[in-house]
Design a protein around this motif. Structure first.
Motif, PDB file in Angstrom:
ATOM      1  N   ILE A  49       0.851  -1.198   0.000  1.00 54.17           N
ATOM      2  CA  ILE A  49       0.000   0.000   0.000  1.00 54.17           C
ATOM      3  C   ILE A  49       0.887   1.248   0.000  1.00 54.17           C
ATOM      4  CG2 ILE A  49      -1.598   1.361   1.409  1.00 54.17           C
ATOM      5  CD1 ILE A  49      -2.944  -1.339   2.153  1.00 54.17           C
ATOM      6  N   TYR A  50       1.933   1.234   0.821  1.00 50.80           N
ATOM      7  CA  TYR A  50       2.866   2.364   0.831  1.00 50.80           C
ATOM      8  C   TYR A  50       3.644   2.464  -0.478  1.00 50.80           C
ATOM      9  CZ  TYR A  50       2.193   3.437   5.769  1.00 50.80           C
ATOM     10  OH  TYR A  50       1.663   3.824   6.976  1.00 50.80           O
ATOM     11  N   ALA A  51       4.033   1.327  -1.048  1.00 50.12           N
ATOM     12  CA  ALA A  51       4.884   1.333  -2.240  1.00 50.12           C
ATOM     13  C   ALA A  51       4.132   1.679  -3.515  1.00 50.12           C
ATOM     14  CB  ALA A  51       5.572  -0.023  -2.396  1.00 50.12           C
ATOM     15  N   VAL A  52       2.969   1.091  -3.721  1.00 49.65           N
ATOM     16  CA  VAL A  52       2.268   1.275  -5.002  1.00 49.65           C
ATOM     17  C   VAL A  52       0.858   1.838  -4.855  1.00 49.65           C
ATOM     18  CG1 VAL A  52       3.603  -0.546  -6.124  1.00 49.65           C
ATOM     19  CG2 VAL A  52       1.392  -1.105  -5.109  1.00 49.65           C
ATOM     20  N   GLY A  53       0.456   2.150  -3.641  1.00 48.70           N
ATOM     21  CA  GLY A  53      -0.901   2.638  -3.410  1.00 48.70           C
ATOM     22  C   GLY A  53      -1.218   3.935  -4.132  1.00 48.70           C
ATOM     23  N   ASP A  54      -0.251   4.834  -4.208  1.00 50.50           N
ATOM     24  CA  ASP A  54      -0.510   6.103  -4.889  1.00 50.50           C
ATOM     25  C   ASP A  54      -0.526   5.955  -6.410  1.00 50.50           C
ATOM     26  OD1 ASP A  54       2.217   5.546  -4.869  1.00 50.50           O
ATOM     27  OD2 ASP A  54       2.783   7.662  -4.972  1.00 50.50           O
ATOM     28  N   VAL A  55       0.029   4.860  -6.925  1.00 50.27           N
ATOM     29  CA  VAL A  55       0.058   4.638  -8.370  1.00 50.27           C
ATOM     30  C   VAL A  55      -1.194   3.901  -8.843  1.00 50.27           C
ATOM     31  CG1 VAL A  55       1.322   3.526 -10.260  1.00 50.27           C
ATOM     32  CG2 VAL A  55       2.573   4.569  -8.373  1.00 50.27           C
ATOM     33  N   SER A  56      -1.514   2.789  -8.177  1.00 47.78           N
ATOM     34  CA  SER A  56      -2.593   1.934  -8.672  1.00 47.78           C
ATOM     35  C   SER A  56      -3.754   1.769  -7.705  1.00 47.78           C
ATOM     36  CB  SER A  56      -2.040   0.546  -8.987  1.00 47.78           C
ATOM     37  OG  SER A  56      -1.697  -0.133  -7.796  1.00 47.78           O
ATOM     38  N   GLY A  57      -3.612   2.247  -6.489  1.00 50.18           N
ATOM     39  CA  GLY A  57      -4.638   2.009  -5.491  1.00 50.18           C
ATOM     40  C   GLY A  57      -4.355   0.765  -4.668  1.00 50.18           C
ATOM     41  N   ALA A  58      -3.357  -0.020  -5.062  1.00 43.09           N
ATOM     42  CA  ALA A  58      -2.933  -1.232  -4.355  1.00 43.09           C
ATOM     43  C   ALA A  58      -4.101  -2.169  -4.073  1.00 43.09           C
ATOM     44  CB  ALA A  58      -2.185  -0.880  -3.072  1.00 43.09           C
ATOM     45  N   HIS A  59      -4.844  -2.510  -5.116  1.00 41.90           N
ATOM     46  CA  HIS A  59      -5.942  -3.460  -4.939  1.00 41.90           C
ATOM     47  C   HIS A  59      -5.396  -4.830  -4.551  1.00 41.90           C
ATOM     48  CE1 HIS A  59      -8.633  -0.967  -7.886  1.00 41.90           C
ATOM     49  NE2 HIS A  59      -8.099  -0.235  -6.932  1.00 41.90           N
ATOM     50  N   LEU A  60      -4.404  -5.333  -5.279  1.00 42.19           N
ATOM     51  CA  LEU A  60      -3.685  -6.578  -4.999  1.00 42.19           C
ATOM     52  C   LEU A  60      -4.554  -7.833  -5.026  1.00 42.19           C
ATOM     53  CD1 LEU A  60      -1.515  -5.395  -1.963  1.00 42.19           C
ATOM     54  CD2 LEU A  60      -1.001  -5.184  -4.400  1.00 42.19           C
ATOM     55  N   ASN A  61      -5.823  -7.697  -5.304  1.00 42.36           N
ATOM     56  CA  ASN A  61      -6.740  -8.818  -5.218  1.00 42.36           C
ATOM     57  C   ASN A  61      -7.940  -8.524  -6.131  1.00 42.36           C
ATOM     58  OD1 ASN A  61      -8.827 -10.575  -4.386  1.00 42.36           O
ATOM     59  ND2 ASN A  61      -8.040 -10.646  -2.297  1.00 42.36           N
ATOM     60  N   PRO A  62      -8.292  -9.453  -7.001  1.00 37.78           N
ATOM     61  CA  PRO A  62      -9.445  -9.205  -7.882  1.00 37.78           C
ATOM     62  C   PRO A  62     -10.738  -8.890  -7.129  1.00 37.78           C
ATOM     63  CG  PRO A  62      -8.193 -11.070  -8.697  1.00 37.78           C
ATOM     64  CD  PRO A  62      -7.612 -10.708  -7.352  1.00 37.78           C
ATOM     65  N   ALA A  63     -10.915  -9.450  -5.944  1.00 37.53           N
ATOM     66  CA  ALA A  63     -12.125  -9.154  -5.173  1.00 37.53           C
ATOM     67  C   ALA A  63     -12.178  -7.677  -4.784  1.00 37.53           C
ATOM     68  CB  ALA A  63     -12.185 -10.031  -3.931  1.00 37.53           C
ATOM     69  N   VAL A  64     -11.035  -7.108  -4.457  1.00 35.01           N
ATOM     70  CA  VAL A  64     -10.980  -5.681  -4.119  1.00 35.01           C
ATOM     71  C   VAL A  64     -11.274  -4.845  -5.358  1.00 35.01           C
ATOM     72  CG1 VAL A  64      -9.494  -3.823  -3.268  1.00 35.01           C
ATOM     73  CG2 VAL A  64      -9.392  -6.097  -2.222  1.00 35.01           C
ATOM     74  N   THR A  65     -10.718  -5.248  -6.494  1.00 35.99           N
ATOM     75  CA  THR A  65     -10.964  -4.540  -7.747  1.00 35.99           C
ATOM     76  C   THR A  65     -12.450  -4.540  -8.086  1.00 35.99           C
ATOM     77  OG1 THR A  65      -8.766  -5.102  -8.561  1.00 35.99           O
ATOM     78  CG2 THR A  65     -10.407  -4.498 -10.214  1.00 35.99           C
ATOM     79  N   VAL A  66     -13.081  -5.688  -7.982  1.00 39.00           N
ATOM     80  CA  VAL A  66     -14.526  -5.782  -8.266  1.00 39.00           C
ATOM     81  C   VAL A  66     -15.310  -4.940  -7.264  1.00 39.00           C
ATOM     82  CG1 VAL A  66     -16.498  -7.359  -8.326  1.00 39.00           C
ATOM     83  CG2 VAL A  66     -14.356  -8.015  -9.425  1.00 39.00           C
ATOM     84  N   GLY A  67     -14.897  -4.952  -6.012  1.00 37.47           N
ATOM     85  CA  GLY A  67     -15.554  -4.126  -4.997  1.00 37.47           C
ATOM     86  C   GLY A  67     -15.458  -2.639  -5.318  1.00 37.47           C
ATOM     87  N   PHE A  68     -14.288  -2.190  -5.754  1.00 36.82           N
ATOM     88  CA  PHE A  68     -14.130  -0.784  -6.153  1.00 36.82           C
ATOM     89  C   PHE A  68     -15.015  -0.462  -7.356  1.00 36.82           C
ATOM     90  CE2 PHE A  68     -10.396  -0.600  -3.473  1.00 36.82           C
ATOM     91  CZ  PHE A  68     -10.330   0.735  -3.100  1.00 36.82           C
ATOM     92  N   TRP A  69     -15.119  -1.395  -8.286  1.00 37.68           N
ATOM     93  CA  TRP A  69     -15.948  -1.183  -9.465  1.00 37.68           C
ATOM     94  C   TRP A  69     -17.430  -1.094  -9.074  1.00 37.68           C
ATOM     95  CZ3 TRP A  69     -18.887  -5.284 -12.041  1.00 37.68           C
ATOM     96  CH2 TRP A  69     -19.532  -4.834 -13.195  1.00 37.68           C
ATOM     97  N   PRO A  81      -8.147  -5.113 -17.139  1.00 34.82           N
ATOM     98  CA  PRO A  81      -6.687  -4.962 -17.070  1.00 34.82           C
ATOM     99  C   PRO A  81      -6.133  -5.096 -15.643  1.00 34.82           C
ATOM    100  CG  PRO A  81      -7.619  -3.228 -18.433  1.00 34.82           C
ATOM    101  CD  PRO A  81      -8.761  -3.953 -17.797  1.00 34.82           C
ATOM    102  N   TYR A  82      -6.872  -4.579 -14.660  1.00 33.53           N
ATOM    103  CA  TYR A  82      -6.430  -4.730 -13.272  1.00 33.53           C
ATOM    104  C   TYR A  82      -6.382  -6.203 -12.886  1.00 33.53           C
ATOM    105  CZ  TYR A  82      -6.052  -0.129 -11.053  1.00 33.53           C
ATOM    106  OH  TYR A  82      -5.625   1.102 -10.645  1.00 33.53           O
ATOM    107  N   ILE A  83      -7.459  -6.930 -13.162  1.00 31.85           N
ATOM    108  CA  ILE A  83      -7.517  -8.345 -12.795  1.00 31.85           C
ATOM    109  C   ILE A  83      -6.460  -9.136 -13.557  1.00 31.85           C
ATOM    110  CG2 ILE A  83      -8.952 -10.426 -12.900  1.00 31.85           C
ATOM    111  CD1 ILE A  83     -11.337  -8.653 -12.133  1.00 31.85           C
ATOM    112  N   SER A  84      -6.271  -8.822 -14.830  1.00 30.96           N
ATOM    113  CA  SER A  84      -5.228  -9.501 -15.607  1.00 30.96           C
ATOM    114  C   SER A  84      -3.847  -9.254 -15.006  1.00 30.96           C
ATOM    115  CB  SER A  84      -5.245  -9.022 -17.057  1.00 30.96           C
ATOM    116  OG  SER A  84      -6.470  -9.330 -17.657  1.00 30.96           O
ATOM    117  N   SER A  85      -3.592  -8.047 -14.577  1.00 28.03           N
ATOM    118  CA  SER A  85      -2.309  -7.720 -13.947  1.00 28.03           C
ATOM    119  C   SER A  85      -2.127  -8.479 -12.642  1.00 28.03           C
ATOM    120  CB  SER A  85      -2.226  -6.217 -13.674  1.00 28.03           C
ATOM    121  OG  SER A  85      -2.310  -5.489 -14.871  1.00 28.03           O
TER     122      SER A  85
END
Length: 125
Positions: A49-69, A81-85
């Motif tokens: 979260i500290y390292a990449v949170g400001d760049v990508s939001g640091a979802h790190l998990n498809p469930a979090v990505t879907v929740g944000f969506w 693209p997030y889930i693929s990454s």
């Protein structure tokens, strides 16, 4: 840094360190423990979260990505693209662990506990 590259890096770190802790605990029983595995996952999430949170939001998990969506905080065109990454980062980390340790899941599952504790018997039972 690209937000998708940040997700690959963050998910890689999470899966490599967290799953690596589980693998090490399986290879050397009791060396990491359940608490150590939980702490590993928690610290890696915090670090990412500290390292990449400001760049990508640091979802790190498809469930979090879907929740944000679903919450409307991430446009639908970014979900795939997030889930693929995230999947790519997890596969790379898992492949690296598999290359380093082999398929110990089969070894741990099929060997009697006495053989599991003996590090010199790494061949399958």
């Amino acid at each position: 840094m690209n937000k998708y590259a940040a997700e690959i890096f963050g998910t890689f770190a999470l899966v490599f360190a967290g799953t690596g802790a589980v693998v090490i605990d399986s290879v050397i029983p009791g060396s990491v423990t359940h608490v150590g595995v939980a702490i590993t996952f928690g610290l890696v999430v915090m670090a990412m979260i500290y390292a990449v949170g400001d760049v990508s939001g640091a979802h790190l998990n498809p469930a979090v990505t879907v929740g944000f969506w679903i919450a409307g905080r991430l446009p639908g065109r970014c979900v795939a693209p997030y889930i693929s990454s995230q999947v790519a980062g997890a596969i790379i980390a898992s492949a690296l662990l598999r290359a380093a340790f082999g398929n110990i899941a089969i070894w741990v599952r099929h060997c009697p506990p006495a053989r599991q504790a003996n590090r010199s018997s790494w061949k399958r039972c």
